[in-house]
Design an enzyme around this catalytic site. Structure first.
Site, PDB file in Angstrom:
ATOM      1  N   CYS A 186      -4.800   2.523  -3.660  1.00 59.25           N
ATOM      2  CA  CYS A 186      -3.572   3.012  -3.014  1.00 59.25           C
ATOM      3  C   CYS A 186      -2.431   2.023  -3.217  1.00 59.25           C
ATOM      4  O   CYS A 186      -1.617   1.782  -2.305  1.00 59.25           O
ATOM      5  CB  CYS A 186      -3.774   3.264  -1.518  1.00 59.25           C
ATOM      6  SG  CYS A 186      -5.019   4.486  -1.178  1.00 59.25           S
ATOM      7  N   ASP A 238       3.210  -4.334   7.990  1.00 57.61           N
ATOM      8  CA  ASP A 238       1.979  -3.566   7.826  1.00 57.61           C
ATOM      9  C   ASP A 238       0.825  -4.558   8.014  1.00 57.61           C
ATOM     10  O   ASP A 238       0.541  -5.373   7.123  1.00 57.61           O
ATOM     11  CB  ASP A 238       1.982  -2.950   6.417  1.00 57.61           C
ATOM     12  CG  ASP A 238       0.652  -2.304   6.063  1.00 57.61           C
ATOM     13  OD1 ASP A 238      -0.328  -2.496   6.813  1.00 57.61           O
ATOM     14  OD2 ASP A 238       0.592  -1.627   5.024  1.00 57.61           O
ATOM     15  N   LYS A 257     -10.505  -0.868  10.488  1.00 60.73           N
ATOM     16  CA  LYS A 257     -10.700  -2.040   9.611  1.00 60.73           C
ATOM     17  C   LYS A 257     -11.086  -3.260  10.443  1.00 60.73           C
ATOM     18  O   LYS A 257     -11.333  -4.338   9.914  1.00 60.73           O
ATOM     19  CB  LYS A 257      -9.422  -2.310   8.821  1.00 60.73           C
ATOM     20  CG  LYS A 257      -9.092  -1.180   7.826  1.00 60.73           C
ATOM     21  CD  LYS A 257      -7.895  -1.531   6.998  1.00 60.73           C
ATOM     22  CE  LYS A 257      -7.303  -0.338   6.288  1.00 60.73           C
ATOM     23  NZ  LYS A 257      -8.040   0.075   5.096  1.00 60.73           N
ATOM     24  N   HIS A 290       0.876  -1.181   0.000  1.00 60.08           N
ATOM     25  CA  HIS A 290       0.000   0.000   0.000  1.00 60.08           C
ATOM     26  C   HIS A 290       0.912   1.229   0.000  1.00 60.08           C
ATOM     27  O   HIS A 290       2.041   1.166   0.506  1.00 60.08           O
ATOM     28  CB  HIS A 290      -0.821  -0.060   1.296  1.00 60.08           C
ATOM     29  CG  HIS A 290      -1.908   0.945   1.417  1.00 60.08           C
ATOM     30  ND1 HIS A 290      -1.685   2.240   1.826  1.00 60.08           N
ATOM     31  CD2 HIS A 290      -3.253   0.845   1.221  1.00 60.08           C
ATOM     32  CE1 HIS A 290      -2.843   2.880   1.868  1.00 60.08           C
ATOM     33  NE2 HIS A 290      -3.809   2.063   1.499  1.00 60.08           N
ATOM     34  N   GLN A 307      -4.435  -5.049   6.961  1.00 59.52           N
ATOM     35  CA  GLN A 307      -5.450  -5.971   6.434  1.00 59.52           C
ATOM     36  C   GLN A 307      -5.542  -7.260   7.232  1.00 59.52           C
ATOM     37  O   GLN A 307      -6.619  -7.826   7.385  1.00 59.52           O
ATOM     38  CB  GLN A 307      -5.146  -6.301   4.957  1.00 59.52           C
ATOM     39  CG  GLN A 307      -5.323  -5.129   4.014  1.00 59.52           C
ATOM     40  CD  GLN A 307      -6.757  -4.607   3.973  1.00 59.52           C
ATOM     41  OE1 GLN A 307      -7.716  -5.343   4.182  1.00 59.52           O
ATOM     42  NE2 GLN A 307      -6.913  -3.324   3.716  1.00 59.52           N
TER      43      GLN A 307
HETATM   44  N1  PLP Z   1      -1.742  -0.731   4.608  1.00 61.60           N
HETATM   45  C1  PLP Z   1      -2.673  -1.460   3.994  1.00 61.60           C
HETATM   46  C2  PLP Z   1      -2.326  -2.823   3.466  1.00 61.60           C
HETATM   47  C3  PLP Z   1      -3.968  -0.959   3.848  1.00 61.60           C
HETATM   48  O1  PLP Z   1      -4.900  -1.678   3.217  1.00 61.60           O
HETATM   49  C4  PLP Z   1      -4.252   0.329   4.344  1.00 61.60           C
HETATM   50  C5  PLP Z   1      -5.587   0.924   4.164  1.00 61.60           C
HETATM   51  O2  PLP Z   1      -6.327   0.571   3.287  1.00 61.60           O
HETATM   52  C6  PLP Z   1      -3.240   1.036   5.012  1.00 61.60           C
HETATM   53  C7  PLP Z   1      -2.001   0.473   5.112  1.00 61.60           C
HETATM   54  C8  PLP Z   1      -3.497   2.385   5.594  1.00 61.60           C
HETATM   55  O3  PLP Z   1      -4.360   2.282   6.672  1.00 61.60           O
HETATM   56  P1  PLP Z   1      -4.955   3.602   7.363  1.00 61.60           P
HETATM   57  O4  PLP Z   1      -5.557   4.409   6.247  1.00 61.60           O
HETATM   58  O5  PLP Z   1      -5.966   3.076   8.310  1.00 61.60           O
HETATM   59  O6  PLP Z   1      -3.819   4.295   8.014  1.00 61.60           O
END
Ligand code: PLP
Length: 398
Positions: free
Chosen positions: A356, A192, A218, A119, A195
């Site tokens: 993203c 990260d 999430k 992401h 998900q």
């Molecule tokens: N990393 C991954 C794999 C994501 O899917 C997302 C959000 O969709 C993020 C990071 C960013 O999360 P947040 O917007 O809650 O900070």
């Protein structure tokens, strides 16, 4: 067996209609819906406990502080961290990763290993540092090339920053193996977990990762709250992320000393109400149990994969052997945004776009994809509606 109809009643938004049709929410990877317990925890806090935390001696503030810290303890146990000092509250995954990028010291010439399926939140904070990114390639099925990964290490490698599960492909990455390899090279690993955290049990001691970032929203919790887990010895060595109240032990007109962990990384008044409500979300997940969550979501994944594979001109992107309940696809004659709009008119909420993850779109040579993603409240009947709507769209555009 889970009683999904009963679970659905916990989520008031699922009773809504969109364009006159019952809402079919298939966008939980984007943000999950919230159960009553979480919504109630927010109002309960503002009605009964609203006070600033950690700094006042009156009872109201002590109660608010207790509830805030209770969430930290719950999360510590939930992910099997060693100490509450290793649990830092942030705005979300994005801020947690930015915190590590800003607070660890990097120098010119350092290298960070990331993958093609990251992401933007796990790319841009490292790109901003001006370090060199070394990229783990992925196969056409959407799985990491672990052989190539092993060859990316050299004396400049400072960090591996990798997603536990892809928000687009659904691929669940072998974090334990990735971490073991990195540690053989004395390199730290940031995961990260945005998900993965809501859908499978996370045990940071077993994974042995150095940092693990995730978001409440999430995982059936409120927006604006996330967590950075970090190993205590590493967090101790890092410089504070932001300056201000709460993060200091002592301040003079010329300098300051830092508060102890985790407060060193929590400057200013935090998002108290939503941290407290995150506790209710964790308890909600616990009450259902990951075994049940995973079984239900895997059933939906297999059911939907079969249905979608039967639609002419539809191509699923991402067929890893280990996947979350996430399916991304493209259709021959229809732009993903048009599919999103057609589905919306049927009351079906999906995400269409680059998710993203622009480098991943490039890897699969598409400008955008449609993504459906499941939560604990979704049903096979909803997938039947999706499939029917997609078949109609295919016929119209053909
Ligand atoms: N990393 C991954 C794999 C994501 O899917 C997302 C959000 O969709 C993020 C990071 C960013 O999360 P947040 O917007 O809650 O900070």
């Amino acid at each position: 067996m889970l009683n999904i109809e009963k679970i659905r009643k916990d989520f008031p938004i699922l009773q809504c209609t969109m364009h006159g049709k019952p809402l079919i929410y298939l966008d939980s990877s984007n943000t999950s819906q919230k159960p009553n317990g979480v919504i109630d925890a927010i109002t309960h806090y503002y009605k009964n406990y609203n006070a600033n935390i950690h700094r006042s001696i009156y009872e109201l503030s002590a109660k608010a502080t207790h509830l805030y810290e209770k969430t930290r303890t719950n999360i510590k146990e939930f992910i099997n961290a060693k100490s509450t000092q290793e649990i830092i509250f942030t705005k979300g995954t994005t801020e947690a990763i930015n915190l590590v990028a800003s607070s660890l010291s990097f120098s010119e010439g350092d290298e960070i290993i990331v993958s093609t399926m990251e992401h933007h939140s796990n790319l841009v904070p490292w790109q901003k540092l001006g370090v060199k990114l070394r990229i783990i390639p992925i196969s056409d099925k959407g799985e990491l090339d672990l052989g190539a990964y092993q060859n990316l290490f050299n004396s400049h490698t400072k960090m591996v920053a990798i997603t536990h599960a892809s928000n687009v492909l659904g691929t669940i990455n072998p974090i334990k193996e990735i971490t073991k390899i990195a540690h053989q090279h004395q390199v730290a690993v940031l995961v990260d977990g945005a998900q993965a955290f809501p859908h499978l049990p996370v045990d940071v001691e077993d994974l042995d990762c150095d940092f693990y970032a995730f978001s409440s929203h999430k995982a059936y919790g409120p927006t604006g709250v996330g967590v950075l887990y970090g190993k205590k010895d590493l967090l101790e060595k890092m410089s504070p992320y932001q300056g201000g109240g709460n993060m200091i032990e002592r301040v003079s007109l010329t300098d300051f000393t830092c508060n102890q962990l985790p407060y060193k990384f929590e400057a200013g008044t935090p998002n108290i109400a939503d941290v407290i409500a995150f506790d209710a979300a964790i308890n909600y997940i616990k009450s259902i149990g990951f075994e049940n969550i995973m079984r239900h979501e895997q059933n939906l994944l297999h059911y939907a994969t079969e249905k979608l594979n039967n639609i002419d001109g539809l191509r699923i992107i991402g067929n890893a052997s280990k996947k979350l309940g996430v399916i991304s696809f493209v259709m021959k004659e229809i732009h993903p945004h048009d599919i999103g709009t057609i589905l919306d008119h049927e009351g079906i909420a999906v995400r269409a776009g680059h998710h993203c993850a622009m480098p991943l779109m490039e890897r699969f040579k598409v400008p955008a994809m449609v993504r459906v993603s499941f939560g604990i409240y979704n049903t096979e009947k909803e997938i039947d509606h999706l499939s029917l709507a997609l078949k109609t769209a295919e016929r119209i555009f053909a």
